[in-house]
Design an enzyme around this catalytic site. Structure first.
Site, PDB file in Angstrom:
ATOM      1  N   TYR A  81       0.834  -1.210   0.000  1.00 19.92           N
ATOM      2  CA  TYR A  81       0.000   0.000   0.000  1.00 19.92           C
ATOM      3  C   TYR A  81       0.866   1.257   0.000  1.00 19.92           C
ATOM      4  O   TYR A  81       0.370   2.352   0.261  1.00 19.92           O
ATOM      5  CB  TYR A  81      -0.913   0.013   1.228  1.00 19.92           C
ATOM      6  CG  TYR A  81      -1.933  -1.088   1.226  1.00 19.92           C
ATOM      7  CD1 TYR A  81      -1.552  -2.415   1.367  1.00 19.92           C
ATOM      8  CD2 TYR A  81      -3.286  -0.809   1.084  1.00 19.92           C
ATOM      9  CE1 TYR A  81      -2.488  -3.437   1.359  1.00 19.92           C
ATOM     10  CE2 TYR A  81      -4.224  -1.822   1.076  1.00 19.92           C
ATOM     11  CZ  TYR A  81      -3.818  -3.134   1.214  1.00 19.92           C
ATOM     12  OH  TYR A  81      -4.752  -4.146   1.210  1.00 19.92           O
TER      13      TYR A  81
ATOM     14  N   LYS B 256       5.128 -14.040   5.059  1.00 20.93           N
ATOM     15  CA  LYS B 256       5.497 -14.993   4.012  1.00 20.93           C
ATOM     16  C   LYS B 256       7.020 -14.863   3.845  1.00 20.93           C
ATOM     17  O   LYS B 256       7.542 -14.597   2.758  1.00 20.93           O
ATOM     18  CB  LYS B 256       4.730 -14.637   2.725  1.00 20.93           C
ATOM     19  CG  LYS B 256       4.875 -15.630   1.594  1.00 20.93           C
ATOM     20  CD  LYS B 256       3.927 -16.809   1.698  1.00 20.93           C
ATOM     21  CE  LYS B 256       4.187 -17.788   0.576  1.00 20.93           C
ATOM     22  NZ  LYS B 256       3.482 -19.057   0.721  1.00 20.93           N
TER      23      LYS B 256
ATOM     24  N   ASP C 169      -0.373 -18.395   4.235  1.00 29.43           N
ATOM     25  CA  ASP C 169      -1.278 -19.370   3.603  1.00 29.43           C
ATOM     26  C   ASP C 169      -1.764 -20.391   4.625  1.00 29.43           C
ATOM     27  O   ASP C 169      -2.957 -20.689   4.720  1.00 29.43           O
ATOM     28  CB  ASP C 169      -0.641 -20.046   2.372  1.00 29.43           C
ATOM     29  CG  ASP C 169       0.858 -20.248   2.485  1.00 29.43           C
ATOM     30  OD1 ASP C 169       1.439 -19.830   3.505  1.00 29.43           O
ATOM     31  OD2 ASP C 169       1.452 -20.849   1.573  1.00 29.43           O
TER      32      ASP C 169
ATOM     33  N   ASP D  85      -5.201  -6.948   5.814  1.00 32.03           N
ATOM     34  CA  ASP D  85      -6.431  -6.589   5.101  1.00 32.03           C
ATOM     35  C   ASP D  85      -7.224  -7.850   4.763  1.00 32.03           C
ATOM     36  O   ASP D  85      -8.417  -7.965   5.057  1.00 32.03           O
ATOM     37  CB  ASP D  85      -6.036  -5.831   3.824  1.00 32.03           C
ATOM     38  CG  ASP D  85      -7.210  -5.147   3.154  1.00 32.03           C
ATOM     39  OD1 ASP D  85      -8.318  -5.181   3.704  1.00 32.03           O
ATOM     40  OD2 ASP D  85      -7.018  -4.570   2.064  1.00 32.03           O
TER      41      ASP D  85
END
Ligand code: NAD
Length: 360
Positions: free
Chosen positions: A124, A191, A224, A248
């Site tokens: 963002y 991640k 994940d 988000d």
């Protein structure tokens, strides 16, 4: 005492849910002076900017705002007002409690997860390079020179920016929240196995900060796996801290666990300023129909009352909301998946909450 609050109705369903919230907040007996502020396409049309300085000045002055959702044009048009507002005001932390209320149509009982989302960095950052521009070509050349990697010339590029300072700050916020609210565990989501220099930095900062809070359990999860675990075993999570994008996505996932976006409140915070806004967006297809659920916004109002130190009024209002949900007569379509025809509209939900407030 009269609280000075900046009220940003937003657009789409924003004006309806903020009006419902304003009414129930006033019905608690707490006094407010609302400083009305317009952003988005209406401000763009009248003032030539979607985020006028006067709005930022109002929030900086009042230090507290109640904000409805604002539509962001997809692909072209002005950039997100929501992202710009958070950046301009330094609202680095997004706090999103996801809690089941009895009677809400949810897969699980007793979910009570706090999502702490970093609000200013990551994908963002707003640093983007449009396909075919000289700037994109220069960056592609630099990548080839320095990394030996070929990026296709017809690529668009968006920067994922994660700093050590930003990571430490948001993880510290999550641990402080956990400590103040007697929470037991903080889970950092990342991640880092793939994005070693951005998510990896976030994870190492999180591990460092965790050492300062030996009284609170710390763990990390790859995003994940986290998504699956949240769906299968949500009760194992307490406070969850994540960089902007994962935060988000997981906020909406957790909203799904507790009955949907119509029940998911939130706040964007700096150390000085607090903007209370639901997780959901402007749901344009429902705009003006008196249809969507105002509970998410009303529960954001409960968070605002707590922030103002009006704990008793916050407890009364949350109880009234919980009772209306549990009773199930005066709720919107999203809380009545089996009998949507018997649902009421946005303003009738506010009426029902006000009635409960007066009898409590
Ligand atoms: P959305 O959250 O507006 O709506 C998605 C769906 O969720 C709706 O179609 C509806 O089915 C349901 N929903 C949302 N709010 C609800 C409510 N209060 N009660 C019942 N059901 C509700 O997401 P979107 O359609 O992806 O986004 C629409 C616009 O909102 C976009 O322009 C997006 O950029 C913007 N947005 C703004 C904010 C914000 O202002 N903070 C947040 C998210 C999205």
């Amino acid at each position: 005492m009269v609280y000075q609050i900046t009220l940003i109705p937003g657009d789409g369903v924003g004006p309806e849910v903020t009006e419902a919230t304003r009414r129930v907040l006033e019905a608690t007996g707490v006094s407010f002076h609302w400083d009305l502020a317009y952003v988005g396409s209406s401000a763009q049309n009248t003032l030539g900017t979607p985020l006028p300085d006067s709005v930022l000045e109002s929030v900086r002055r009042n230090k507290v705002a109640l904000k409805g959702p604002v539509t962001t044009p997809v692909g072209s048009g002005f950039r997100s007002v929501n992202v710009a507002l958070r950046r301009e005001l330094g609202l680095y932390a997004c706090l999103r409690p996801c809690k089941t209320y009895p009677g809400a149509p949810s897969l699980y009982k007793d979910v009570d997860i706090i999502i702490v989302r970093e609000n200013m960095e990551d994908l963002y950052s707003g640093i983007e390079f449009e396909r075919g521009t000289p700037e994109a070509a220069r960056l592609i050349e630099l990548i080839s020179e320095t990394k030996g990697e070929t990026v296709r010339q017809d690529s668009g590029l968006s920067m994922k920016v994660i700093s050590e300072m930003g990571s430490r700050r948001i993880v510290k916020f999550a641990f402080e929240y956990a400590r103040t609210h007697h929470r037991k565990k903080v889970t950092a989501v990342h991640k880092a196995n793939i994005m070693k220099f951005s998510d990896g930095l976030f994870l190492s900062a999180a591990r460092e900060v965790a050492k300062e809070y030996p009284d609170i359990e710390f763990e990390d999860r790859i995003v994940d796996n986290m998504s699956m675990q949240l769906v299968q075993k949500p009760h194992q999570f307490d406070v969850v801290v994540a960089p902007n994008l994962y935060g988000d996505l997981l906020s909406d996932l957790c909203a799904g666990l507790i009955g949907g976006l119509g029940l998911a409140p939130g706040a964007s915070l700096s150390d000085e300023i607090a903007v209370f806004e639901a997780t959901h967006g402007s749901a344009p297809k429902y705009a003006g129909l008196n249809k969507v659920n105002p509970m998410a916004m009303i529960l954001s109002g409960v968070m605002m009352l707590r922030h103002l130190g009006e704990e008793k009024s916050a407890d009364r209002l949350e109880k009234a909301v919980a009772e209306v949900i549990a009773e199930g007569n005066n709720v919107t379509y999203d809380l009545k998946p089996e009998a949507p025809d018997t649902a009421v509209g946005t303003s009738q939900v506010a009426d029902a909450v006000i009635e409960r407030l007066s009898s409590n």
